[in-house]
Design a protein around this motif. Sequence first.
Motif, mmCIF file in Angstrom:
data_model
loop_
_atom_site.group_PDB
_atom_site.id
_atom_site.type_symbol
_atom_site.label_atom_id
_atom_site.label_comp_id
_atom_site.label_asym_id
_atom_site.label_seq_id
_atom_site.Cartn_x
_atom_site.Cartn_y
_atom_site.Cartn_z
ATOM 1 N N VAL A 115 64.265 105.581 58.233
ATOM 2 C CA VAL A 115 65.003 105.506 56.979
ATOM 3 C C VAL A 115 64.698 104.224 56.191
ATOM 4 C CG1 VAL A 115 67.155 104.395 57.749
ATOM 5 C CG2 VAL A 115 67.234 106.173 55.987
ATOM 6 N N MET A 116 64.105 103.230 56.836
ATOM 7 C CA MET A 116 63.855 101.950 56.167
ATOM 8 C C MET A 116 62.985 102.056 54.910
ATOM 9 S SD MET A 116 64.809 98.900 55.965
ATOM 10 C CE MET A 116 65.566 98.406 57.498
ATOM 11 N N PRO A 117 61.930 102.869 54.881
ATOM 12 C CA PRO A 117 61.164 102.977 53.621
ATOM 13 C C PRO A 117 62.007 103.531 52.460
ATOM 14 C CG PRO A 117 59.865 103.782 55.458
ATOM 15 C CD PRO A 117 61.260 103.556 55.984
ATOM 16 N N ILE A 118 62.909 104.443 52.743
ATOM 17 C CA ILE A 118 63.798 104.980 51.698
ATOM 18 C C ILE A 118 64.750 103.893 51.224
ATOM 19 C CG2 ILE A 118 65.613 106.676 51.186
ATOM 20 C CD1 ILE A 118 62.738 107.851 51.476
ATOM 21 N N PHE A 119 65.294 103.134 52.176
ATOM 22 C CA PHE A 119 66.190 102.022 51.843
ATOM 23 C C PHE A 119 65.476 101.043 50.913
ATOM 24 C CE2 PHE A 119 68.346 97.969 52.999
ATOM 25 C CZ PHE A 119 69.648 98.321 52.676
#
Length: 140
Positions: free
Chosen positions: A65-69
């Motif tokens: 989820v970090m790239p979306i964040f």
Amino acid sequence: MVFFQLSGSDGDSDQSHHAVLFSSRNVHRITSMQSWEANLSQANKDGKAVVANFTASWSHPCRDVMPIFSELANKYSFLVFLTVDADELAELCNSWNINATPTFYFLKDGRQLDKLVGSDKLELKKKVAAVADLVTNSPN
């Protein structure tokens, strides 16, 4: 830019230790209680909402989820995006009742607007957009 050292625990020796660079100047890595309090205080002073991501470097859902964040932090530059490593700041995570990672808190003026537990990317996008809409449409 924020640099995260991600270490896996899945036994895959080729990928057990790798680093990822997320290109967002709007993601602030919290490394101490003082940093947390200072960032919240500044956001309150500036009238900004906060999206806090409680994460763990070993967690696959957190890594996913970090790239979306990071993308959301770039898109909504008028919000403050914070990331807290649950292992580094256990005391802070305990005070926020973090029982799973990732957990996202959405805050404004020192109060919780919303919360998301898990790495549901669509739900994260919806909740960040809702907070952004609330901030841009408030009479503040």
